[in-house]
Design a protein around this motif. Structure first.
Motif, PDB file in Angstrom:
ATOM      1  N   GLY A 233      -6.052  -2.265   9.083  1.00 47.88           N
ATOM      2  CA  GLY A 233      -6.819  -1.495   8.108  1.00 47.88           C
ATOM      3  C   GLY A 233      -6.219  -0.108   7.889  1.00 47.88           C
ATOM      4  O   GLY A 233      -6.003   0.311   6.743  1.00 47.88           O
ATOM      5  N   GLU A 234      -5.922   0.581   9.002  1.00 44.14           N
ATOM      6  CA  GLU A 234      -5.367   1.944   8.903  1.00 44.14           C
ATOM      7  C   GLU A 234      -4.017   1.935   8.177  1.00 44.14           C
ATOM      8  O   GLU A 234      -3.741   2.770   7.318  1.00 44.14           O
ATOM      9  CB  GLU A 234      -5.128   2.517  10.311  1.00 44.14           C
ATOM     10  N   GLU A 235      -3.189   0.978   8.593  1.00 45.80           N
ATOM     11  CA  GLU A 235      -1.835   0.941   8.026  1.00 45.80           C
ATOM     12  C   GLU A 235      -1.862   0.582   6.542  1.00 45.80           C
ATOM     13  O   GLU A 235      -1.014   1.058   5.774  1.00 45.80           O
ATOM     14  CB  GLU A 235      -0.971  -0.048   8.823  1.00 45.80           C
ATOM     15  N   THR A 236      -2.821  -0.238   6.156  1.00 43.43           N
ATOM     16  CA  THR A 236      -2.935  -0.571   4.735  1.00 43.43           C
ATOM     17  C   THR A 236      -3.334   0.671   3.931  1.00 43.43           C
ATOM     18  O   THR A 236      -2.789   0.921   2.842  1.00 43.43           O
ATOM     19  CB  THR A 236      -3.950  -1.720   4.533  1.00 43.43           C
TER      20      THR A 236
ATOM     21  N   LEU B 111      -1.444   5.128   0.339  1.00 42.67           N
ATOM     22  CA  LEU B 111      -1.145   6.550   0.104  1.00 42.67           C
ATOM     23  C   LEU B 111       0.352   6.751  -0.135  1.00 42.67           C
ATOM     24  O   LEU B 111       0.753   7.516  -1.020  1.00 42.67           O
ATOM     25  CB  LEU B 111      -1.617   7.401   1.295  1.00 42.67           C
ATOM     26  N   ALA B 112       1.172   6.053   0.647  1.00 43.41           N
ATOM     27  CA  ALA B 112       2.630   6.172   0.489  1.00 43.41           C
ATOM     28  C   ALA B 112       3.054   5.677  -0.894  1.00 43.41           C
ATOM     29  O   ALA B 112       3.916   6.279  -1.552  1.00 43.41           O
ATOM     30  CB  ALA B 112       3.344   5.379   1.584  1.00 43.41           C
ATOM     31  N   ALA B 113       2.426   4.586  -1.339  1.00 42.22           N
ATOM     32  CA  ALA B 113       2.764   4.048  -2.666  1.00 42.22           C
ATOM     33  C   ALA B 113       2.363   5.041  -3.756  1.00 42.22           C
ATOM     34  O   ALA B 113       3.129   5.292  -4.697  1.00 42.22           O
ATOM     35  CB  ALA B 113       2.057   2.710  -2.880  1.00 42.22           C
TER      36      ALA B 113
ATOM     37  N   ALA C 132       8.184   1.815   3.477  1.00 47.15           N
ATOM     38  CA  ALA C 132       8.908   0.854   4.324  1.00 47.15           C
ATOM     39  C   ALA C 132       8.370   0.900   5.753  1.00 47.15           C
ATOM     40  O   ALA C 132       8.166  -0.149   6.396  1.00 47.15           O
ATOM     41  CB  ALA C 132      10.401   1.169   4.313  1.00 47.15           C
ATOM     42  N   HIS C 133       8.091   2.122   6.257  1.00 45.12           N
ATOM     43  CA  HIS C 133       7.577   2.295   7.624  1.00 45.12           C
ATOM     44  C   HIS C 133       6.223   1.584   7.783  1.00 45.12           C
ATOM     45  O   HIS C 133       6.015   0.821   8.732  1.00 45.12           O
ATOM     46  CB  HIS C 133       7.449   3.795   7.912  1.00 45.12           C
ATOM     47  N   GLU C 134       5.332   1.838   6.860  1.00 49.00           N
ATOM     48  CA  GLU C 134       3.997   1.230   6.949  1.00 49.00           C
ATOM     49  C   GLU C 134       4.063  -0.282   6.724  1.00 49.00           C
ATOM     50  O   GLU C 134       3.312  -1.034   7.354  1.00 49.00           O
ATOM     51  CB  GLU C 134       3.025   1.881   5.947  1.00 49.00           C
ATOM     52  N   SER C 135       4.964  -0.726   5.846  1.00 51.12           N
ATOM     53  CA  SER C 135       5.133  -2.169   5.635  1.00 51.12           C
ATOM     54  C   SER C 135       5.552  -2.847   6.936  1.00 51.12           C
ATOM     55  O   SER C 135       5.030  -3.919   7.293  1.00 51.12           O
ATOM     56  CB  SER C 135       6.200  -2.443   4.567  1.00 51.12           C
ATOM     57  N   ALA C 136       6.479  -2.222   7.650  1.00 53.23           N
ATOM     58  CA  ALA C 136       6.942  -2.801   8.922  1.00 53.23           C
ATOM     59  C   ALA C 136       5.813  -2.825   9.943  1.00 53.23           C
ATOM     60  O   ALA C 136       5.648  -3.815  10.680  1.00 53.23           O
ATOM     61  CB  ALA C 136       8.136  -2.006   9.450  1.00 53.23           C
TER      62      ALA C 136
ATOM     63  N   HIS D  92       1.925  -6.078  13.063  1.00 50.39           N
ATOM     64  CA  HIS D  92       0.554  -6.357  13.493  1.00 50.39           C
ATOM     65  C   HIS D  92       0.029  -7.675  12.908  1.00 50.39           C
ATOM     66  O   HIS D  92      -0.765  -8.367  13.540  1.00 50.39           O
ATOM     67  CB  HIS D  92      -0.370  -5.169  13.170  1.00 50.39           C
ATOM     68  N   LEU D  93       0.493  -8.030  11.713  1.00 55.43           N
ATOM     69  CA  LEU D  93       0.114  -9.319  11.129  1.00 55.43           C
ATOM     70  C   LEU D  93       0.652 -10.473  11.977  1.00 55.43           C
ATOM     71  O   LEU D  93      -0.050 -11.452  12.258  1.00 55.43           O
ATOM     72  CB  LEU D  93       0.648  -9.420   9.694  1.00 55.43           C
ATOM     73  N   LEU D  94       1.894 -10.350  12.419  1.00 52.92           N
ATOM     74  CA  LEU D  94       2.485 -11.406  13.260  1.00 52.92           C
ATOM     75  C   LEU D  94       1.765 -11.497  14.603  1.00 52.92           C
ATOM     76  O   LEU D  94       1.543 -12.601  15.129  1.00 52.92           O
ATOM     77  CB  LEU D  94       3.987 -11.161  13.460  1.00 52.92           C
TER      78      LEU D  94
END
Ligand SMILES: N=c1c2ncn([C@@H]3O[C@H](COP(=O)(O)OP(=O)(O)OP(=O)(O)O)[C@@H](O)[C@H]3O)c2ncn1[C@@H]1O[C@H](COP(=O)(O)O)[C@@H](O)[C@H]1O
Length: 99
Positions: free
Chosen positions: A48-51, A56-58, A67-71, A76-78
């Motif tokens: 939730g936080e990273e999304t 915000l980054a977008a 890229a950092h938040e996507s990683a 965490h998804l995996l």
């Protein structure tokens, strides 16, 4: 990096996560997620936080942060898929079905 390399990185990361789940090495953040009573909640909160951070980054057009938040989200998804005894193949086949 070509598509095959990107695919390998995700497969390799999932293999590391599965190894942590099985062997529970100390000093591993991944192990702590599997062993902590509230580990699954921690993963869900992180997603939730990273999304939010990704959004915000977008909005800021901050590609490095995006890229950092996507990683962070993919990691965490995996972990979540592994916690649910699912596999990265479940993700791959769902994506493939949509082609
Ligand atoms: N990809 C990751 C990964 N992404 C994030 N994290 C951890 O997740 C935790 C929380 O991430 P956050 O982004 O919230 O932390 P943060 O960077 O302080 O927060 P922000 O900068 O996003 O605000 C941190 O401790 C990160 O280190 C990860 N921990 C591990 N991995 C991978 O998992 C492998 C095994 O790691 P261990 O289990 O720790 O050995 C590593 O080699 C990596 O490949």
């Amino acid at each position: 990096m070509d598509d095959a390399d990107a695919d390998d990185v995700i497969d390799d990361l999932f293999a590391v996560i599965e190894d942590r789940k099985e062997n529970l090495p100390e000093d591993s953040y991944t192990t702590s997620l599997f062993t902590h009573e509230k580990g699954e909640n921690a993963v869900l909160e992180k997603l939730g936080e990273e999304t939010t951070e990704l959004i915000l980054a977008a909005k800021d057009d901050d590609r490095e942060e995006l890229a950092h938040e996507s990683a962070d989200i993919v990691y965490h998804l995996l972990v979540l898929l592994s916690m649910k005894d699912m596999d990265v193949e479940d993700l791959r086949s769902e994506l493939s079905k949509r082609r």
